[in-house]
Design a protein around this motif. Structure first.
Motif, PDB file in Angstrom:
ATOM      1  N   LEU A 138       0.825  -1.229   0.000  1.00  0.00           N
ATOM      2  CA  LEU A 138       0.000   0.000   0.000  1.00  0.00           C
ATOM      3  C   LEU A 138       0.854   1.273   0.000  1.00  0.00           C
ATOM      4  N   VAL A 139       1.943   1.277   0.793  1.00  0.00           N
ATOM      5  CA  VAL A 139       2.738   2.523   0.883  1.00  0.00           C
ATOM      6  C   VAL A 139       3.356   2.908  -0.467  1.00  0.00           C
ATOM      7  N   PRO A 140       4.112   1.982  -1.153  1.00  0.00           N
ATOM      8  CA  PRO A 140       4.597   2.396  -2.478  1.00  0.00           C
ATOM      9  C   PRO A 140       3.456   2.700  -3.440  1.00  0.00           C
ATOM     10  N   SER A 141       2.321   2.036  -3.212  1.00  0.00           N
ATOM     11  CA  SER A 141       1.164   2.261  -4.067  1.00  0.00           C
ATOM     12  C   SER A 141       0.584   3.647  -3.834  1.00  0.00           C
ATOM     13  N   GLN A 142       0.514   4.086  -2.570  1.00  0.00           N
ATOM     14  CA  GLN A 142       0.008   5.429  -2.244  1.00  0.00           C
ATOM     15  C   GLN A 142       0.949   6.511  -2.767  1.00  0.00           C
ATOM     16  N   VAL A 143       2.258   6.273  -2.565  1.00  0.00           N
ATOM     17  CA  VAL A 143       3.259   7.232  -3.068  1.00  0.00           C
ATOM     18  C   VAL A 143       3.115   7.345  -4.584  1.00  0.00           C
ATOM     19  N   LYS A 144       3.035   6.166  -5.234  1.00  0.00           N
ATOM     20  CA  LYS A 144       2.902   6.133  -6.687  1.00  0.00           C
ATOM     21  C   LYS A 144       1.594   6.781  -7.141  1.00  0.00           C
ATOM     22  N   ALA A 145       0.486   6.490  -6.424  1.00  0.00           N
ATOM     23  CA  ALA A 145      -0.826   7.032  -6.808  1.00  0.00           C
ATOM     24  C   ALA A 145      -0.838   8.560  -6.729  1.00  0.00           C
ATOM     25  N   ALA A 146      -0.237   9.102  -5.656  1.00  0.00           N
ATOM     26  CA  ALA A 146      -0.207  10.565  -5.492  1.00  0.00           C
ATOM     27  C   ALA A 146       0.624  11.211  -6.604  1.00  0.00           C
ATOM     28  N   ILE A 147       1.825  10.648  -6.861  1.00  0.00           N
ATOM     29  CA  ILE A 147       2.709  11.208  -7.892  1.00  0.00           C
ATOM     30  C   ILE A 147       2.095  11.023  -9.280  1.00  0.00           C
ATOM     31  N   THR A 148       1.625   9.784  -9.545  1.00  0.00           N
ATOM     32  CA  THR A 148       1.076   9.473 -10.866  1.00  0.00           C
ATOM     33  C   THR A 148      -0.128  10.334 -11.194  1.00  0.00           C
ATOM     34  N   SER A 149      -1.035  10.434 -10.229  1.00  0.00           N
ATOM     35  CA  SER A 149      -2.266  11.197 -10.451  1.00  0.00           C
ATOM     36  C   SER A 149      -1.951  12.679 -10.676  1.00  0.00           C
ATOM     37  N   ALA A 150      -1.025  13.214  -9.882  1.00  0.00           N
ATOM     38  CA  ALA A 150      -0.624  14.620 -10.045  1.00  0.00           C
ATOM     39  C   ALA A 150      -0.027  14.838 -11.444  1.00  0.00           C
ATOM     40  N   LEU A 151       0.895  13.956 -11.851  1.00  0.00           N
ATOM     41  CA  LEU A 151       1.523  14.071 -13.175  1.00  0.00           C
ATOM     42  C   LEU A 151       0.505  13.874 -14.299  1.00  0.00           C
ATOM     43  N   HIS A 152      -0.380  12.892 -14.100  1.00  0.00           N
ATOM     44  CA  HIS A 152      -1.369  12.529 -15.117  1.00  0.00           C
ATOM     45  C   HIS A 152      -2.284  13.712 -15.454  1.00  0.00           C
ATOM     46  N   PHE A 153      -2.867  14.297 -14.405  1.00  0.00           N
ATOM     47  CA  PHE A 153      -3.778  15.433 -14.617  1.00  0.00           C
ATOM     48  C   PHE A 153      -3.035  16.679 -15.087  1.00  0.00           C
ATOM     49  N   THR A 154      -1.839  16.917 -14.506  1.00  0.00           N
ATOM     50  CA  THR A 154      -1.084  18.127 -14.857  1.00  0.00           C
ATOM     51  C   THR A 154      -0.592  18.056 -16.304  1.00  0.00           C
ATOM     52  N   ALA A 155      -0.016  16.906 -16.693  1.00  0.00           N
ATOM     53  CA  ALA A 155       0.463  16.749 -18.077  1.00  0.00           C
ATOM     54  C   ALA A 155      -0.705  16.902 -19.043  1.00  0.00           C
ATOM     55  N   TYR A 156      -1.846  16.318 -18.681  1.00  0.00           N
ATOM     56  CA  TYR A 156      -3.058  16.402 -19.518  1.00  0.00           C
ATOM     57  C   TYR A 156      -3.479  17.862 -19.710  1.00  0.00           C
ATOM     58  N   GLU A 157      -3.575  18.612 -18.598  1.00  0.00           N
ATOM     59  CA  GLU A 157      -4.003  20.021 -18.663  1.00  0.00           C
ATOM     60  C   GLU A 157      -3.001  20.864 -19.463  1.00  0.00           C
ATOM     61  N   GLN A 158      -1.690  20.590 -19.256  1.00  0.00           N
ATOM     62  CA  GLN A 158      -0.652  21.380 -19.940  1.00  0.00           C
ATOM     63  C   GLN A 158      -0.632  21.102 -21.447  1.00  0.00           C
ATOM     64  N   VAL A 159      -0.809  19.813 -21.828  1.00  0.00           N
ATOM     65  CA  VAL A 159      -0.844  19.471 -23.258  1.00  0.00           C
ATOM     66  C   VAL A 159      -2.078  20.078 -23.911  1.00  0.00           C
ATOM     67  N   LEU A 160      -3.213  20.087 -23.192  1.00  0.00           N
ATOM     68  CA  LEU A 160      -4.433  20.735 -23.722  1.00  0.00           C
ATOM     69  C   LEU A 160      -4.179  22.221 -23.989  1.00  0.00           C
ATOM     70  N   LEU A 161      -3.504  22.888 -23.049  1.00  0.00           N
ATOM     71  CA  LEU A 161      -3.173  24.319 -23.210  1.00  0.00           C
ATOM     72  C   LEU A 161      -2.268  24.520 -24.416  1.00  0.00           C
ATOM     73  N   LEU A 162      -1.274  23.628 -24.565  1.00  0.00           N
ATOM     74  CA  LEU A 162      -0.332  23.697 -25.689  1.00  0.00           C
ATOM     75  C   LEU A 162      -1.075  23.541 -27.027  1.00  0.00           C
ATOM     76  N   LEU A 163      -1.979  22.568 -27.086  1.00  0.00           N
ATOM     77  CA  LEU A 163      -2.748  22.338 -28.322  1.00  0.00           C
ATOM     78  C   LEU A 163      -3.599  23.561 -28.663  1.00  0.00           C
ATOM     79  N   LYS A 164      -4.095  24.230 -27.620  1.00  0.00           N
ATOM     80  CA  LYS A 164      -4.919  25.428 -27.827  1.00  0.00           C
ATOM     81  C   LYS A 164      -4.053  26.561 -28.413  1.00  0.00           C
ATOM     82  N   LEU A 165      -2.818  26.671 -27.878  1.00  0.00           N
ATOM     83  CA  LEU A 165      -1.882  27.710 -28.357  1.00  0.00           C
ATOM     84  C   LEU A 165      -1.447  27.459 -29.800  1.00  0.00           C
ATOM     85  N   LEU A 166      -1.314  26.161 -30.172  1.00  0.00           N
ATOM     86  CA  LEU A 166      -0.841  25.801 -31.519  1.00  0.00           C
ATOM     87  C   LEU A 166      -1.913  26.011 -32.590  1.00  0.00           C
ATOM     88  N   ARG A 167      -3.139  26.192 -32.186  1.00  0.00           N
ATOM     89  CA  ARG A 167      -4.220  26.373 -33.158  1.00  0.00           C
ATOM     90  C   ARG A 167      -4.105  27.696 -33.879  1.00  0.00           C
TER      91      ARG A 167
END
Length: 309
Positions: free
Chosen positions: A280-309
């Motif tokens: 559970l502990v490595p899983s919680q550490v991984k879940a917190a990091i992964t989820s933060a990266l997952h949503f942040t990368a998603y939001e940032q790439v969306l912003l980038l795609l908007k700028l490239l239009r």
């Protein structure tokens, strides 16, 4: 996400989801390898036992010493395929579900309720899981096998071996516990994420979803959601290695079970209730990091795609 859906196309969400999956997987793979090794170990994960893996730092150093640095990215190719397909399917279908629910219920964008994000997230998680599940089984087997007792040489070899010696059904072993885990997990993740995004905006008077807001909201959402559904994740991993004894030599006792309920029952009987939360502990550490990266990368790439239009 919910806050800017009208301005992007479904394809943008698919591209941003795929990119997010790729980036997150590459950075988090070592934690995933350790988590899977913990989950598959029947002996307790503690210093006072003759177990192979005793703690997060010890497991990290032991894998480095015994198998080299590349072992921490073991199964990385199918993991990347899994993440790209999963990320693309998840964010694309989440966007589609959100629009559909809004159209049916005629709910204004600003009046979203958390339960709508939960329903859309649960649906998106289920679609993404079914689409990417064969890669998950292949990845689990590649990570589970010892370097000294290699059964599979790589992704294609493992696929052809499973089809030749077992059955195509094997690719979907553990799908039911995974769906039971993923639907509420993704639903909770999206619901918590949207809740904390709004919470953060209220207290910082910042109307945009900033990099810091995504990181903060994503990490808490990932941590909470993962803890709630963890026993199903453990059961899924244990079901995926059934019939794979030869690849597990040198890892201690082999865990045998038939189906989801039996897996949970045998785990509690042999290892106690705490056995359901092994890793559970490595899983919680991984879940917190992964989820933060997952949503942040998603939001940032969306912003980038908007700028490239």
């Amino acid at each position: 996400m919910g806050h800017s859906q009208k301005s992007e196309s479904n394809i943008d969400h698919a591209i941003a989801g795929a990119a997010s999956g790729f980036i997150t997987r590459f950075l988090c793979q070592p934690l995933d390898v350790i988590k899977i090794r913990f989950q598959l170990q029947v002996e307790p994960i503690s210093k006072c036992h003759g177990s192979k893996y005793k703690s997060l730092p010890q497991a990290f150093l032991l894998i480095l010493r015994e198998e080299g640095i590349f072992a921490l990215w073991k199964g990385h190719v199918p993991a990347q395929l899994l993440s790209i397909v999963y990320g693309m399917a998840q964010f694309y279908s989440y966007n589609v579900f959100m629009k559909t629910i809004q159209d049916i219920s005629k709910i204004e964008e600003r009046n979203h309720f958390i339960y709508i994000h939960f329903i859309a997230g649960a649906g998106a998680g289920s679609v993404a899981t079914i689409a990417s599940f064969p890669f998950d089984t292949v990845r689990t087997r590649l990570v589970a096998q010892s370097n000294n007792h290699q059964v599979y040489k790589g992704v294609l070899h493992s696929c052809s071996s499973i089809i030749r010696h077992e059955s195509p059904k094997v690719f979907f072993y553990g799908l039911l516990p995974n769906l039971l885990q993923i639907a509420p997990h993704t639903g909770l993740q999206f619901a918590f994420y949207e809740f904390f995004i709004d919470f953060y905006k209220k207290y910082t008077s910042n109307t945009d979803t900033s990099f810091y807001n995504s990181m903060f909201s994503g990490s808490i959402a990932g941590l909470l959601a993962k803890t709630i559904v963890y026993p199903f994740d453990l059961a899924r991993k244990r079901l995926q290695i059934q019939g794979f004894q030869q690849g597990r030599k040198g890892f201690g006792k082999f865990f045998q079970c038939n189906g989801l309920l039996d897996c949970l029952k045998v785990t509690v009987k042999e290892e106690g209730v705490q056995g359901l939360f092994k890793g559970l502990v490595p899983s919680q550490v991984k879940a917190a990091i992964t989820s933060a990266l997952h949503f942040t990368a998603y939001e940032q790439v969306l912003l980038l795609l908007k700028l490239l239009r």
